[in-house]
Design a protein around this motif. Structure first.
Motif, PDB file in Angstrom:
ATOM      1  N   LEU A 209      -2.066 -15.926  58.572  1.00 33.85           N
ATOM      2  CA  LEU A 209      -1.832 -16.463  59.910  1.00 33.85           C
ATOM      3  C   LEU A 209      -2.800 -17.578  60.266  1.00 33.85           C
ATOM      4  O   LEU A 209      -2.467 -18.493  61.029  1.00 33.85           O
ATOM      5  CB  LEU A 209      -1.948 -15.363  60.965  1.00 33.85           C
ATOM      6  N   PHE A 210      -4.018 -17.491  59.733  1.00 33.80           N
ATOM      7  CA  PHE A 210      -5.071 -18.452  60.077  1.00 33.80           C
ATOM      8  C   PHE A 210      -6.037 -18.581  58.916  1.00 33.80           C
ATOM      9  O   PHE A 210      -6.325 -17.608  58.222  1.00 33.80           O
ATOM     10  CB  PHE A 210      -5.840 -17.972  61.316  1.00 33.80           C
ATOM     11  N   ALA A 211      -6.568 -19.793  58.726  1.00 37.71           N
ATOM     12  CA  ALA A 211      -7.623 -19.996  57.733  1.00 37.71           C
ATOM     13  C   ALA A 211      -8.446 -21.226  58.111  1.00 37.71           C
ATOM     14  O   ALA A 211      -7.942 -22.162  58.746  1.00 37.71           O
ATOM     15  CB  ALA A 211      -7.045 -20.173  56.329  1.00 37.71           C
ATOM     16  N   ALA A 212      -9.717 -21.194  57.746  1.00 42.19           N
ATOM     17  CA  ALA A 212     -10.622 -22.325  57.949  1.00 42.19           C
ATOM     18  C   ALA A 212     -11.707 -22.264  56.892  1.00 42.19           C
ATOM     19  O   ALA A 212     -12.146 -21.172  56.512  1.00 42.19           O
ATOM     20  CB  ALA A 212     -11.247 -22.278  59.342  1.00 42.19           C
ATOM     21  N   ASN A 213     -12.136 -23.425  56.420  1.00 43.32           N
ATOM     22  CA  ASN A 213     -13.229 -23.422  55.450  1.00 43.32           C
ATOM     23  C   ASN A 213     -14.508 -22.931  56.113  1.00 43.32           C
ATOM     24  O   ASN A 213     -14.752 -23.158  57.304  1.00 43.32           O
ATOM     25  CB  ASN A 213     -13.444 -24.806  54.844  1.00 43.32           C
ATOM     26  N   ALA A 214     -15.337 -22.240  55.323  1.00 45.83           N
ATOM     27  CA  ALA A 214     -16.579 -21.657  55.842  1.00 45.83           C
ATOM     28  C   ALA A 214     -17.723 -22.663  55.713  1.00 45.83           C
ATOM     29  O   ALA A 214     -17.522 -23.861  55.907  1.00 45.83           O
ATOM     30  CB  ALA A 214     -16.867 -20.343  55.119  1.00 45.83           C
TER      31      ALA A 214
ATOM     32  N   ASP B 241     -18.703 -27.478  58.740  1.00 46.26           N
ATOM     33  CA  ASP B 241     -18.755 -28.541  57.731  1.00 46.26           C
ATOM     34  C   ASP B 241     -18.051 -29.773  58.282  1.00 46.26           C
ATOM     35  O   ASP B 241     -17.435 -29.731  59.352  1.00 46.26           O
ATOM     36  CB  ASP B 241     -18.107 -28.089  56.416  1.00 46.26           C
ATOM     37  N   GLY B 242     -18.134 -30.862  57.542  1.00 44.12           N
ATOM     38  CA  GLY B 242     -17.508 -32.101  57.974  1.00 44.12           C
ATOM     39  C   GLY B 242     -16.823 -32.815  56.828  1.00 44.12           C
ATOM     40  O   GLY B 242     -17.008 -32.470  55.661  1.00 44.12           O
ATOM     41  N   SER B 243     -16.023 -33.801  57.161  1.00 42.96           N
ATOM     42  CA  SER B 243     -15.294 -34.663  56.220  1.00 42.96           C
ATOM     43  C   SER B 243     -14.154 -33.953  55.508  1.00 42.96           C
ATOM     44  O   SER B 243     -13.072 -34.504  55.350  1.00 42.96           O
ATOM     45  CB  SER B 243     -16.235 -35.289  55.176  1.00 42.96           C
ATOM     46  N   ILE B 244     -14.387 -32.723  55.041  1.00 47.23           N
ATOM     47  CA  ILE B 244     -13.374 -31.992  54.268  1.00 47.23           C
ATOM     48  C   ILE B 244     -12.737 -30.856  55.069  1.00 47.23           C
ATOM     49  O   ILE B 244     -11.877 -30.145  54.552  1.00 47.23           O
ATOM     50  CB  ILE B 244     -13.980 -31.413  52.978  1.00 47.23           C
ATOM     51  N   SER B 245     -13.137 -30.689  56.316  1.00 46.09           N
ATOM     52  CA  SER B 245     -12.779 -29.487  57.069  1.00 46.09           C
ATOM     53  C   SER B 245     -11.329 -29.493  57.551  1.00 46.09           C
ATOM     54  O   SER B 245     -10.841 -30.488  58.085  1.00 46.09           O
ATOM     55  CB  SER B 245     -13.701 -29.325  58.273  1.00 46.09           C
ATOM     56  N   GLN B 246     -10.688 -28.351  57.393  1.00 45.35           N
ATOM     57  CA  GLN B 246      -9.345 -28.153  57.906  1.00 45.35           C
ATOM     58  C   GLN B 246      -9.204 -26.741  58.475  1.00 45.35           C
ATOM     59  O   GLN B 246      -9.916 -25.819  58.070  1.00 45.35           O
ATOM     60  CB  GLN B 246      -8.283 -28.340  56.807  1.00 45.35           C
TER      61      GLN B 246
ATOM     62  N   PRO C  44      -7.724 -35.407  56.742  1.00 41.83           N
ATOM     63  CA  PRO C  44      -6.507 -35.686  55.972  1.00 41.83           C
ATOM     64  C   PRO C  44      -6.617 -35.115  54.570  1.00 41.83           C
ATOM     65  O   PRO C  44      -7.718 -34.917  54.042  1.00 41.83           O
ATOM     66  CB  PRO C  44      -6.438 -37.215  55.959  1.00 41.83           C
ATOM     67  N   ALA C  45      -5.469 -34.840  53.960  1.00 40.15           N
ATOM     68  CA  ALA C  45      -5.430 -34.151  52.664  1.00 40.15           C
ATOM     69  C   ALA C  45      -6.250 -34.863  51.596  1.00 40.15           C
ATOM     70  O   ALA C  45      -6.880 -34.213  50.754  1.00 40.15           O
ATOM     71  CB  ALA C  45      -3.982 -33.988  52.212  1.00 40.15           C
ATOM     72  N   PHE C  46      -6.271 -36.196  51.609  1.00 37.24           N
ATOM     73  CA  PHE C  46      -6.976 -36.913  50.545  1.00 37.24           C
ATOM     74  C   PHE C  46      -8.492 -36.747  50.633  1.00 37.24           C
ATOM     75  O   PHE C  46      -9.211 -37.005  49.666  1.00 37.24           O
ATOM     76  CB  PHE C  46      -6.604 -38.400  50.550  1.00 37.24           C
ATOM     77  N   MET C  47      -9.016 -36.274  51.793  1.00 39.38           N
ATOM     78  CA  MET C  47     -10.448 -36.050  51.950  1.00 39.38           C
ATOM     79  C   MET C  47     -10.875 -34.655  51.496  1.00 39.38           C
ATOM     80  O   MET C  47     -12.059 -34.407  51.256  1.00 39.38           O
ATOM     81  CB  MET C  47     -10.839 -36.221  53.423  1.00 39.38           C
ATOM     82  N   VAL C  48      -9.926 -33.745  51.400  1.00 39.71           N
ATOM     83  CA  VAL C  48     -10.256 -32.338  51.165  1.00 39.71           C
ATOM     84  C   VAL C  48     -10.658 -32.099  49.718  1.00 39.71           C
ATOM     85  O   VAL C  48     -10.014 -32.580  48.784  1.00 39.71           O
ATOM     86  CB  VAL C  48      -9.070 -31.443  51.546  1.00 39.71           C
ATOM     87  N   LYS C  49     -11.732 -31.344  49.533  1.00 40.97           N
ATOM     88  CA  LYS C  49     -12.219 -30.928  48.220  1.00 40.97           C
ATOM     89  C   LYS C  49     -12.231 -29.401  48.166  1.00 40.97           C
ATOM     90  O   LYS C  49     -12.128 -28.744  49.197  1.00 40.97           O
ATOM     91  CB  LYS C  49     -13.622 -31.489  47.973  1.00 40.97           C
ATOM     92  N   PRO C  50     -12.357 -28.826  46.970  1.00 40.61           N
ATOM     93  CA  PRO C  50     -12.358 -27.355  46.874  1.00 40.61           C
ATOM     94  C   PRO C  50     -13.446 -26.723  47.741  1.00 40.61           C
ATOM     95  O   PRO C  50     -14.577 -27.196  47.794  1.00 40.61           O
ATOM     96  CB  PRO C  50     -12.625 -27.112  45.381  1.00 40.61           C
TER      97      PRO C  50
END
Length: 251
Positions: A74-79, A217-222, A234-240
């Protein structure tokens, strides 16, 4: 076996329903904000597949893993922030197990925003109540955590902005953070456009009414919300990622 493990991790699942998610405009910037009631929604933290020990790395991979085990995401966010080896830089507690210990080392330029003081810990305790604490206060409390992620810097401390933030700073990034308004009400937010720390901290203090808030976090956060998709970078900024907050329910 895998289904039993996931059930034990998440507790009794509630009927599937949407989380409280909304778009918010503050000071000319757009944000996705998610309110969780921990009395109803079981928040958990995930880094590696418990069967293979391989990192999930992405929200989508975690979502697919959940589906394979009869659970809907239902929900997720990077830690929190992590190092070049994709290991959390600070405290990481998953289902009561301390995987990475509390990090009180400061001043390492390689740690980036993690070393901006004070940094802090978002924690959910075994009795289900949550808190955001500075790292030193968390250590002094001496309480066992069920789920915890250390990151930094603190955005808001006792109702005041972190005094290291500069109103006119030109350091603009997509940013994510978390606060705890009551012992069971957790608020996550991610910016839809790049913002500086000062503006992001004021979002939590002035708009969301948070006494204590932590930068994740920043830059990669979703943030992912079922039915709304992804918000943030945006998707192109996201890293593992190393560590993903999640709310699952039975399908």
């Amino acid at each position: 076996m895998a289904f039993v493990l996931l059930t034990n991790l998440l507790g009794c699942a509630a009927p599937a329903r949407a989380v409280d998610s909304s778009e918010l405009t503050f000071d000319g910037q757009n944000y996705r904000v998610v309110h969780l009631d921990l009395k109803r929604e079981k928040l958990s933290l995930h880094w590696r597949d418990p069967q293979t020990s391989q990192p999930f790395g992405s929200i989508n991979a975690l979502r697919q893993w959940g589906e394979a085990h009869g659970q809907k995401l239902l929900f997720a966010a990077n830690a929190g922030i992590y190092d070049k080896q994709s290991v959390p830089l600070g405290l990481y507690v998953e289902n009561g197990k301390t995987v990475v210990p509390l990090n009180l080392n400061h001043g390492n330029p390689a740690s980036g925003n993690f070393s901006l003081l004070p940094n802090g810990v978002f924690v959910v305790y075994p009795d289900g109540h949550a808190a955001v604490r500075t790292s030193s206060d968390f250590k002094a409390d001496g309480q066992h955590a069920q789920w915890a992620s250390q990151s930094g810097p603190m955005l808001v401390i006792d109702g005041k902005l972190n005094d290291q933030f500069i109103d006119a700073s030109d350091s603009m990034k997509w940013r994510s953070g978390v606060c705890v308004k009551t012992s069971s009400e957790v608020v996550f937010a991610v910016s839809e456009t790049p913002v500086n720390f000062h503006t992001f901290g004021r979002l939590f203090r002035d708009e969301l009414g948070c006494q204590d808030a932590l930068y994740l976090d920043g830059s990669i956060s979703q943030i992912y919300v079922d039915g709304n998709g992804y918000a943030g970078a945006p998707a192109f900024m996201v890293k593992p990622y190393a560590g993903i907050f999640a709310v699952f329910v039975a399908q």
